[in-house]
Enzyme design. Structure first.
Site, PDB file in Angstrom:
ATOM      1  N   LYS A 157       0.816  -1.211   0.000  1.00 38.89           N
ATOM      2  CA  LYS A 157       0.000   0.000   0.000  1.00 38.89           C
ATOM      3  C   LYS A 157       0.855   1.269   0.000  1.00 38.89           C
ATOM      4  CE  LYS A 157      -4.038  -2.207   0.881  1.00 38.89           C
ATOM      5  NZ  LYS A 157      -3.644  -3.634   0.885  1.00 38.89           N
TER       6      LYS A 157
HETATM    7  C1  PLP Z   1      -4.277  -4.748   0.482  1.00 34.02           C
HETATM    8  C2  PLP Z   1      -3.441  -5.961   0.414  1.00 34.02           C
HETATM    9  C3  PLP Z   1      -3.714  -6.978  -0.495  1.00 34.02           C
HETATM   10  C4  PLP Z   1      -4.915  -6.933  -1.420  1.00 34.02           C
HETATM   11  O1  PLP Z   1      -4.788  -5.937  -2.390  1.00 34.02           O
HETATM   12  P1  PLP Z   1      -6.095  -5.401  -3.160  1.00 34.02           P
HETATM   13  O2  PLP Z   1      -5.613  -4.268  -3.982  1.00 34.02           O
HETATM   14  O3  PLP Z   1      -7.046  -4.956  -2.078  1.00 34.02           O
HETATM   15  O4  PLP Z   1      -6.640  -6.520  -3.932  1.00 34.02           O
HETATM   16  C5  PLP Z   1      -2.854  -8.058  -0.545  1.00 34.02           C
HETATM   17  N1  PLP Z   1      -1.805  -8.159   0.286  1.00 34.02           N
HETATM   18  C6  PLP Z   1      -1.503  -7.208   1.181  1.00 34.02           C
HETATM   19  C7  PLP Z   1      -0.349  -7.386   2.091  1.00 34.02           C
HETATM   20  C8  PLP Z   1      -2.310  -6.061   1.285  1.00 34.02           C
HETATM   21  O5  PLP Z   1      -2.016  -5.119   2.174  1.00 34.02           O
END
Ligand code: PLP
Length: 497
Positions: free
Chosen positions: A113
């Site tokens: 993120k």
């Molecule tokens: C948010 C997240 C995901 C999922 O990603 P999306 O864009 O919501 O599909 C997968 N792995 C981690 C570690 C995340 O923080």
């Protein structure tokens, strides 16, 4: 040429510039913003290997955010991708078992993120100036664990912004919760909600679309926006690393320019994998996007059967950031496979809202063949952590393990030898207990911080900055637990007391 943004649920004649869509987050009609056209890359794939991460980010993002000047964009990018990442390449590619792992966890909160959320606050402050907005921006965010911390870290003490985060009270890892409760910044606020992620997300969307609340806030000098992956300011920075991964494949002589590759993406809200879909439409040679889910496998069923049905048990798993039954960004894919018909998209979303379920036609389903979908249950996830560790001593996190498992399953089941990259979304230090369970380590069941030390011993991996800071910090907030119905009241109290 100016690129405009329209709602998945509305007419293209109401299209607005990127900066306005970034500020708004969600379209007032409840739809998500999509560009009126998907831009094609304006450089050769062969040039890719000459770009730094930052240069590539500029080349990609200028195609999407056309109302930002070159200087504005370059400034934002420079601030976002610097010494706040613990590696100068930002998103390195490593290999285990001949499979590439795109490491997206080298930012300040050790989850992918950060890639978007280190940039978004800068995009947003430029966007506010561009739109002559005099109001302070209030970011409301529901988090399944990683977004909340990454957004607070990105927005902390950014002038003219406040951020309020809601996370599911029993749905995040110990480390994730500690990271949020130790966040600094006078403009950051966090609540635990007595409910799961979907409840928190649904209520945040309601607040963002509450006209009465909006006008009350407005009279107090505030406007809402969203840092969830529905915001185009988060979505498109994620396109960059798909190209960057490809560049590294060429550089490391794993492929020659033009060869198609697969990506296996651990998926929750469908933001990350959707960015891969955009990359493909822009001209990146992608064969299949593997949509990897955990036991909350609503997307697996959707891709394989054409039925999206959220009426099913909700599981708390070892990959909490994927514990999601309503995958917001899927709406954008539905829009594309329905030939950009906002009418059809709205119809499906209305069914989802009213019945928790929709079915797509057999004909529409054939346009999903850019994807392959499968899931890993809890045992399979743990076993995959063990398998990779036994291969070469590398420790991967449970989210990455889900995608790694699906990549292996796909290549065996489909007999496809296309080079595959597993998108590695979090550091194992973010989920030490679950990782230790996978490694059959007895200290897995000690609560709290000791698991970090145990994992360090097994993995020989130095603590990233985020963990060192967490262990050294003296500041901790008291946890505030509220019920979903109290979310609105708490927002009002914070902003209008
Ligand atoms: C948010 C997240 C995901 C999922 O990603 P999306 O864009 O919501 O599909 C997968 N792995 C981690 C570690 C995340 O923080």
């Amino acid at each position: 040429m100016a690129l405009l943004y329209r709602s998945t649920r509305g007419s293209s004649s109401n299209a607005i510039p990127a900066s306005e869509a970034i500020l708004k987050g969600l379209s007032p009609d409840g739809g998500l913003y999509v560009p009126t056209e998907i831009p094609k890359i304006d450089f050769n794939l062969a040039e890719l290997t000459t770009f730094s991460y930052q240069e590539l980010a500029f080349r990609i993002l200028k195609l999407f955010y056309t109302d930002f000047s070159e200087i504005e964009l370059r400034n934002c990018i420079e601030k976002a991708y610097g010494s706040n990442f613990d590696i100068s390449t930002i998103a390195p590619l490593s290999f285990h078992d001949n499979t590439g792992y795109l490491e997206l966890f080298h930012g300040p909160t050790i989850a992918f993120k950060d890639i978007a959320l280190q940039l978004l606050p800068h995009l947003m402050t430029v966007a506010a100036k561009k739109n002559n907005s005099q109001k302070d921006i209030v970011i409301l965010t529901a988090t399944s664990g990683d977004t909340g911390k990454a957004a607070m870290e990105g927005f902390a003490d950014v002038d003219g912004t406040k951020i309020i985060v809601f996370y599911p009270q029993n749905g995040v890892s110990f480390i994730q919760e500690q990271q949020m409760l130790t966040q600094k910044g006078k403009n950051t606020f966090v609540f635990a909600v007595d409910g799961n992620f979907d409840i928190a997300q649904t209520n945040v969307k309601k607040l963002l679309n509450d006209p009465e609340l909006a006008s009350e806030l407005s009279s107090h000098g505030y406007q809402f926006s969203s840092a969830n992956s529905i915001n185009i300011g988060r979505l498109f920075p994620q396109v960059v690393y798909y190209f960057y991964a490809y560049a590294q494949m060429i550089q490391q002589k794993r492929i020659s320019t033009g060869t198609a590759i697969n990506f296996s993406v651990p998926t929750g809200n469908f933001g990350n994998i959707l960015a891969g879909y955009y990359a493909k439409k822009m001209g990146l040679p992608i064969n299949k996007l593997l949509c990897a889910s955990n036991k909350n496998n609503v997307l697996t069923d959707f891709f394989n059967e054409g039925v999206y049905d959220k009426n099913r048990p909700f599981y708390v798993t070892s990959s909490p950031s994927m514990d999601i039954l309503v995958s917001s960004n899927l709406e954008r894919l539905l829009f594309y496979i329905n030939n950009e018909s906002s009418k059809d998209t709205l119809q499906l979303m209305t069914q989802l809202n009213e019945k928790g379920k929709y079915i797509i036609s057999e004909e529409i389903r054939t346009s999903l063949n850019d994807f392959f979908a499968a899931y890993a249950d809890e045992n399979q996830t743990a076993a995959e952590i063990f398998r990779i560790y036994n291969l070469d001593g590398t420790v991967i996190d449970p989210h990455t393990a889900v995608a790694s498992y699906v990549a292996k399953l796909y290549s065996e089941e489909q007999a496809d030898s296309t080079p595959t990259i597993v998108v590695s979304t979090a550091s194992p230090y973010k989920f030490p207990q679950s990782v230790l369970i996978g490694l059959h380590d007895s200290s897995a069941f000690e609560p709290g911080f000791p698991a970090l030390q145990a994992l360090k011993k097994i993995s020989n991996l130095a603590f990233p900055n985020a963990i060192t800071q967490l262990l050294n910090t003296k500041y901790i907030r008291t946890k505030k637990i509220i019920s979903p119905v109290e979310m609105k009241k708490n927002v009002k109290n914070l902003l209008m007391k």
